[in-house]
Design a protein around this motif. Sequence first.
Motif, mmCIF file in Angstrom:
data_model
loop_
_atom_site.group_PDB
_atom_site.id
_atom_site.type_symbol
_atom_site.label_atom_id
_atom_site.label_comp_id
_atom_site.label_asym_id
_atom_site.label_seq_id
_atom_site.Cartn_x
_atom_site.Cartn_y
_atom_site.Cartn_z
ATOM 1 N N PRO A 49 0.839 -1.329 0.127
ATOM 2 C CA PRO A 49 0.258 -0.071 -0.025
ATOM 3 C C PRO A 49 0.826 1.166 -0.001
ATOM 4 N N LEU A 50 2.145 1.090 0.267
ATOM 5 C CA LEU A 50 2.916 2.333 0.407
ATOM 6 C C LEU A 50 3.188 2.858 -1.047
ATOM 7 N N PHE A 51 2.873 2.043 -2.045
ATOM 8 C CA PHE A 51 3.086 2.371 -3.240
ATOM 9 C C PHE A 51 1.705 3.076 -4.079
ATOM 10 N N ALA A 52 0.831 3.067 -3.381
ATOM 11 C CA ALA A 52 -0.401 3.620 -4.130
ATOM 12 C C ALA A 52 -0.733 4.871 -3.270
ATOM 13 N N VAL A 93 9.837 2.204 -10.109
ATOM 14 C CA VAL A 93 11.020 2.877 -9.757
ATOM 15 C C VAL A 93 11.705 2.072 -8.599
ATOM 16 N N LYS A 94 10.805 1.415 -7.517
ATOM 17 C CA LYS A 94 11.278 0.734 -6.529
ATOM 18 C C LYS A 94 12.144 -0.585 -6.906
ATOM 19 N N THR A 130 -3.981 2.800 -10.778
ATOM 20 C CA THR A 130 -3.066 1.685 -11.217
ATOM 21 C C THR A 130 -1.670 2.198 -12.113
ATOM 22 N N MET A 131 -1.836 3.515 -12.774
ATOM 23 C CA MET A 131 -0.637 3.855 -13.395
ATOM 24 C C MET A 131 0.300 4.384 -12.290
ATOM 25 N N ILE A 132 -0.179 4.987 -11.146
ATOM 26 C CA ILE A 132 0.631 5.545 -10.126
ATOM 27 C C ILE A 132 1.417 4.437 -9.415
ATOM 28 N N VAL A 133 0.668 3.447 -9.104
ATOM 29 C CA VAL A 133 1.225 1.907 -8.553
ATOM 30 C C VAL A 133 2.140 1.332 -9.407
ATOM 31 N N ALA A 134 1.970 1.370 -10.855
ATOM 32 C CA ALA A 134 2.937 0.649 -11.586
ATOM 33 C C ALA A 134 4.046 1.246 -11.657
#
Lengths: 571, 376
Positions: free
Chosen positions: A124-127, A550-551, A541-545
Amino acid sequence: MSVTATRQPTPDISRRRASLRPSENLVAGALVALLCVFLLISIAFPLYALLSKSVLNARGEFVGLANFAAYFANPILVTSLFNSLFIAALSTVIVIPLAFTYAYALTRTCMPAKPLFYALALLPLFAPSLMSALSLVYIFGNQGFLRWMLFGNTIYGPIGIVIAQVTYTFPHAVLILVTALGLSDGRLYEVADALGTSKTRIFRTVTLPGAQYGLISAAFVVFTLVITDFGIPKVIGGQYNVLATDVYRAVVGQQNFEMGAVVGMILLVPAVLAYSVDRIVNRRQVALLSARAVPYQPAPKKARDLGFVVYCLVVAFLVAAALGVAVWASFIQYWPYNLSFTTANYNFPRFEPNGWNPYFTSVKMAALASIIGTVVIFTGAYVIEKTKAFPMARGFAHFLAMLPVAVPGLVLGLGYVFFFNAPWNPLNIFYATLTILVVNTITHFFTVSHITALTALKQIDREFESVSASLKVPFWNTFRRVTVPICLPSILDIAVYLFINAMTTVSAVIFLYGAQTKLASISIVHMDEAGFIAAAAAMATMIVATSIAVKVLHILLDRFFLARFQFWRRR
Amino acid sequence: MVSESMSADAEQPFLQIDNMTKRFGHFTALDQISLQIHSGEFVCFLGPSGCGKTTLLRAIAGLDIQDEGRVTMNGRDVSLAPPADRDFGIVFQSYALFPNLTVAANVGYGLVNQRWPQRRIAERVAELLALVGLPEQGEKYPVQLSGGQQQRVALARALATSPGLLLLDEPLSALDARVRLRLREEIRDLQRRLGVTTIMVTHDQEEALTMADRIVVMNHGVIEQIGTPNEVYARPATAFVADFVGTMSFFEGTLTASNQLTVAGIDLACDDDRGLSAGTRVTVGLRPEEVRVRDVAPDQPNTLQVRVEDLEYLGAFCRARLRTIAGDVPILADFSANLMRDMQITLDRTLTVALPASSLHVFATPIDELTAEEAA
């Protein structure tokens, strides 16, 4: 005797060097001054603007606490306050035991696939926070396939908010508790075992006391995150008002800046409290573990390990589902009637006047915030920690650098509105530009990055600067040739942290964007408001992806590039 | 600076410190320190932790500027000059080698900045590495070297720019005992060969005694004594110095006349009563190795009867705890294995020992003040 020491370097060299000397102090002083100016403008003045706005009326006259009195006289607004407290308390009570058990499994058992479970918990940190709310709409909303599970209750309200908040805050709590449980003295367990202590008593007398500071700290962090989060109640709150949505409505909807300022000040209370508790707790936590402590090594135990695997599978599945359903739904034709695959929801121009622009603006903003922020923060931490000029100014800069963590994004955003949008302020030309979004984002996430940089710098021998000075090498040469290469892993950490947070943040920037600088996370809010939930899910979804990409890139860089070019770290 | 030092009067000290004071809050780390160091000297600052020796070194380097006082280097007032404006090289206990640079790059670090041509730097680095006994190690990284080797590299780096002054801040403390002994000799040898003025901070009295030309003994931010190792050991100026450098037994005594004193009813003669008047309460110190057993006749002055109360075996010699029959005063004495055999010294034996007048050190500090300080 020919070898040395008969001081042969020509005097003119040493004299020329010597004449350069005072400039070293000057450069250090200038850097400290720049940092102070940056932090004054980016955090101190906006906070002051918020504070003063809360005691002024619409005409700018001092009215004392009249705005606060008006706030507490309004029953609807007071209800929001209680709603916020209720939601935050309930979410905390649910998420802490969940996260504690999960962290316990990760640190105190021999369960398999620990890194995978850890990674899943951190998803969830990536969203953006509101992504889990979007998933909930699909699962339990008016067209949700599990709607029957609510027994006639609606997901739009406290139930939805709490479930979404639990998902959103879960990784934050797990991170803190894994650290707390990881700092354990294995010898204490051996002593307890040798004395024939029962497992439950060991848990009660050794494990819990060891983790108590982590638990307190995690509880405060979660409470603050929930009470100041804006995205989730906006998407799934329905008619259920909370402080965060009140601020948004007051400022964006009604242009009632005074009321916005009052709510902002109220939101500042739990955050400042959490920050103070965390600082006290951190000091004690460190003192708890002596230098001679030996880390606890769990021994395999089939039944226990299996039990924890099952638990972690269930929890990780729920966390993944809370993000995954939104991803899935973003590729669905027409939920829930036509479940065939489509990419039509990614055709953003159909749903959003700016089309794909918000996404690219976000990436651009995140990249700028990441690069500029890393340079500013790391250089700043260096001059604060390693140079000696102007001790007062350096202390002041450090104080300012520690402020932002105690300021929720929403409050910071409000402060920016009041400060940068003020007609008297020449800086108001930056309002609604990319510049202000970048500055705001760097500031919002300044403290954690600052601490990361300081920690890395403190691990470097503090005599490096002394040695350089004795060799007449100016500090910036040592900074470039030694400090930066040694700190490269931490510098990358900071850059990635800033990038991901810049991609996912909603709360601060919601007040600051302009028509040309709308960000992806804000676009999600707008598309959701307009009823284009699938498109909102697609943007999320674009943001999470992007964040995860990047991670992953970061991990690869760390593993391969650094391992290869930093062999001097290992024998 | 070079020409100045060449033409400078030979009598003029290389480094002069006048009335230096440094405070940290209410704590006075250095209290009115004055000191002169001559060109080519090897000086040790010796004292217990917290005595101010490192603070003094850092003030000389300009790393922590003093609150009051003056530092003159080579005739030039550098009291407020930043470190880079002073002419010194420094070696720290932690080595402080740059981990991401090779040994050669570490040694050449200061030279690169002086815009030396690459070839000359390489030559100079090779020369220095040979000097510290690490030839052909230039391409390695610090982590690949042992602690002793790393400290040699640090030494080479400090000497690279041919500084007029070499500062060593407990350079041997992080090393294990054998390496420490070897490096001790090497540093001393190197310093003699190069003739570079050197100041070393240490809390190890043995290090100071073996390496230094002069020792500056410090305690509580003041200088207790400055002298050659022999002076400091044989003629300690204060009871603190006597106690810190070497071992000494202390008794409470009273002066009775010029160079005459009494300890617990025993009359003793001493060589130096420091001009204190009769009747003064003093502390009397005696080094264990000064207690004589051979050729002692009971009618000689300064002889007394003692009982051997305890014997501690220390290899080459025994440290005996003696107690005087008259007066019940405890005395420490070191007896060689030889002496033990010849004189058949065993537990509970009664011996006649002599305390030479030259070995009785008189200190003005009363003994209760001395022990109070130790307890604190």
